[in-house]
Motif scaffolding. Sequence first.
Motif, PDB file in Angstrom:
ATOM      1  N   ARG A 114       0.825  -1.209   0.000  1.00 42.12           N
ATOM      2  CA  ARG A 114       0.000   0.000   0.000  1.00 42.12           C
ATOM      3  C   ARG A 114       0.859   1.259   0.000  1.00 42.12           C
ATOM      4  N   LEU A 115       1.873   1.308   0.847  1.00 40.61           N
ATOM      5  CA  LEU A 115       2.712   2.502   0.925  1.00 40.61           C
ATOM      6  C   LEU A 115       3.603   2.631  -0.305  1.00 40.61           C
ATOM      7  N   VAL A 116       4.134   1.510  -0.776  1.00 36.57           N
ATOM      8  CA  VAL A 116       4.989   1.554  -1.966  1.00 36.57           C
ATOM      9  C   VAL A 116       4.190   2.021  -3.179  1.00 36.57           C
ATOM     10  N   MET A 117       2.932   1.610  -3.257  1.00 36.27           N
ATOM     11  CA  MET A 117       2.068   2.031  -4.352  1.00 36.27           C
ATOM     12  C   MET A 117       1.927   3.548  -4.378  1.00 36.27           C
ATOM     13  N   ARG A 118       1.732   4.148  -3.214  1.00 39.38           N
ATOM     14  CA  ARG A 118       1.611   5.602  -3.135  1.00 39.38           C
ATOM     15  C   ARG A 118       2.934   6.292  -3.484  1.00 39.38           C
ATOM     16  N   LEU A 119       4.027   5.668  -3.082  1.00 42.73           N
ATOM     17  CA  LEU A 119       5.338   6.239  -3.372  1.00 42.73           C
ATOM     18  C   LEU A 119       5.611   6.235  -4.871  1.00 42.73           C
ATOM     19  N   VAL A 120       5.270   5.153  -5.534  1.00 34.75           N
ATOM     20  CA  VAL A 120       5.432   5.074  -6.986  1.00 34.75           C
ATOM     21  C   VAL A 120       4.541   6.114  -7.672  1.00 34.75           C
ATOM     22  N   GLN A 147       7.195  15.602  -2.207  1.00 37.11           N
ATOM     23  CA  GLN A 147       6.923  15.183  -3.574  1.00 37.11           C
ATOM     24  C   GLN A 147       5.434  15.134  -3.870  1.00 37.11           C
ATOM     25  N   CYS A 148       4.606  14.911  -2.825  1.00 40.98           N
ATOM     26  CA  CYS A 148       3.145  14.915  -3.024  1.00 40.98           C
ATOM     27  C   CYS A 148       2.689  16.252  -3.588  1.00 40.98           C
ATOM     28  N   THR A 149       3.221  17.337  -3.052  1.00 44.62           N
ATOM     29  CA  THR A 149       2.857  18.676  -3.516  1.00 44.62           C
ATOM     30  C   THR A 149       3.317  18.906  -4.948  1.00 44.62           C
ATOM     31  N   VAL A 150       4.536  18.445  -5.244  1.00 41.70           N
ATOM     32  CA  VAL A 150       5.054  18.569  -6.612  1.00 41.70           C
ATOM     33  C   VAL A 150       4.200  17.757  -7.577  1.00 41.70           C
ATOM     34  N   HIS A 151       3.806  16.574  -7.138  1.00 46.13           N
ATOM     35  CA  HIS A 151       3.005  15.682  -7.991  1.00 46.13           C
ATOM     36  C   HIS A 151       1.659  16.305  -8.343  1.00 46.13           C
ATOM     37  N   ILE A 152       1.025  16.958  -7.371  1.00 49.39           N
ATOM     38  CA  ILE A 152      -0.266  17.601  -7.633  1.00 49.39           C
ATOM     39  C   ILE A 152      -0.108  18.694  -8.688  1.00 49.39           C
ATOM     40  N   SER A 153       0.940  19.480  -8.559  1.00 50.33           N
ATOM     41  CA  SER A 153       1.170  20.553  -9.522  1.00 50.33           C
ATOM     42  C   SER A 153       1.388  19.981 -10.923  1.00 50.33           C
ATOM     43  N   ILE A 279      -5.538   5.285   0.845  1.00 55.93           N
ATOM     44  CA  ILE A 279      -6.280   4.160   0.270  1.00 55.93           C
ATOM     45  C   ILE A 279      -6.859   4.472  -1.106  1.00 55.93           C
ATOM     46  N   SER A 280      -6.954   5.736  -1.471  1.00 54.37           N
ATOM     47  CA  SER A 280      -7.507   6.092  -2.776  1.00 54.37           C
ATOM     48  C   SER A 280      -6.395   6.522  -3.717  1.00 54.37           C
ATOM     49  N   SER A 281      -5.951   7.735  -3.575  1.00 55.91           N
ATOM     50  CA  SER A 281      -4.865   8.267  -4.391  1.00 55.91           C
ATOM     51  C   SER A 281      -4.200   9.383  -3.608  1.00 55.91           C
ATOM     52  N   ALA A 282      -2.897   9.458  -3.717  1.00 56.72           N
ATOM     53  CA  ALA A 282      -2.176  10.535  -3.045  1.00 56.72           C
ATOM     54  C   ALA A 282      -2.583  11.887  -3.597  1.00 56.72           C
ATOM     55  N   ALA A 283      -3.202  11.885  -4.787  1.00 62.03           N
ATOM     56  CA  ALA A 283      -3.635  13.119  -5.435  1.00 62.03           C
ATOM     57  C   ALA A 283      -5.041  13.542  -5.032  1.00 62.03           C
TER      58      ALA A 283
END
Length: 414
Positions: A114-120, A147-153, A279-283
């Motif tokens: 679960r955590l690795v999925m979010r990291l990828v 990186q979550c913030t960068v990913h959203i952008s 559980i859904s998406s980091a985004a």
Amino acid sequence: MRLFGLEFKRVLCTRSTIAFLALALVLSVVMAWLPVSYVSLTLPDGNGGETKVTGMQALEEVKQRRAAYTGEVTPEKMQKALAQYQDTVAQYGNPNEEDFPLSVYMDDIFPEARLVMRLVEINADEHGLTPEVTALKPEDAARFYEQCTVHISDLMKLEQPQYPDAQQQANELYSRVEQPFYYYPGYTTDALEYVGFYVFLLVFFCTIIAAPIFSAEYQTGADDILRCTKNGRVRLAVTKIAVALTLFAATFAICMTIFTVISNSLFGWECRQTSLQVISSAATLFNLTVGSAQNWITGMGLLSLLATASFTLFLSSLSNSNVKALGVSLVFLLGPSIVFMLTSGQLIAWLRCILPSGGIGMMNSFTYTIMGFEFLHIGQTSFLPATVMFVSELIAIPLFLVLTVRCYQKHIAR
């Protein structure tokens, strides 16, 4: 109050009403249990074979195997999960291959997945392509939240390239998401979808009950007598509306309470603290946990129920036929879901959000709206579908109730 009591008794004592309310009550238990019954795991049996467990046994197994990652999702846990995953892959190869040892998978891949999925996910490049797990480095896990913030952008530039306003709103929304995230194994988005699906069933039953509220008396001619009484005009219309909405709100409150208590008791009340971003998406743009998402879906469900019921009562006040009133009501109830599945585009998206039943259904429901990053647009101005749905429902309730009374008066005048 006497008129209210008599009308309430009339509606409640109808056989179809009793049947649908009883069915709604039974389904509150069934729908709460179904997501648990679908949980399944294939485990090594200790003799070189495999055994499949389902239901509560599988759920307990999931919680036990992922216990090390329960609670706050820290950068240290992300690094530990990534290191364990990569070491196992380096030793045994691709875990998706058929010959990958099941015991190794369940011990060293499944707990961290679960955590690795979010990291990828959050390390996708500007084109949306995700890296291989083996390409990630410990420092990538250490800067997970940055990186979550960068990913959203990056994601919003990819998804909404022509709408800077949508990009800005998404970045502002995500800046309010509380970090660090929390994770309590067991609950999944599938279970959350069942909250919205059960809301849809309740609205469906209430629509069927509401459709003949006025049209039945038109059809039988009883209205010809009632309109001649001293209470036969506005007072009777208001009473019928009040009885219907009171019955529907009470049914919704009772059934959703039973559903929620059973569901959370089965999955574990601690799961309500899980961040939706895990559980859904980091985004996921909204600052929601499983518990607050359940509350949002339930609250919006009640609003959608009242708006849809108000619209159905309006249609009932126009029609002299039960079949016609019910048929048209069901078309508008199911319409947004059907149209959403068959076609797309901004016009369809706006219609889906504006219609009284727009917040319920299948893939078009409010549940998916809060888990996604969709925007509606007028020119260069962007709007969140969840906000449009909420405002539309608030407007629809008084609008259609007033129109119902007005149409009932006109019918009496003819």
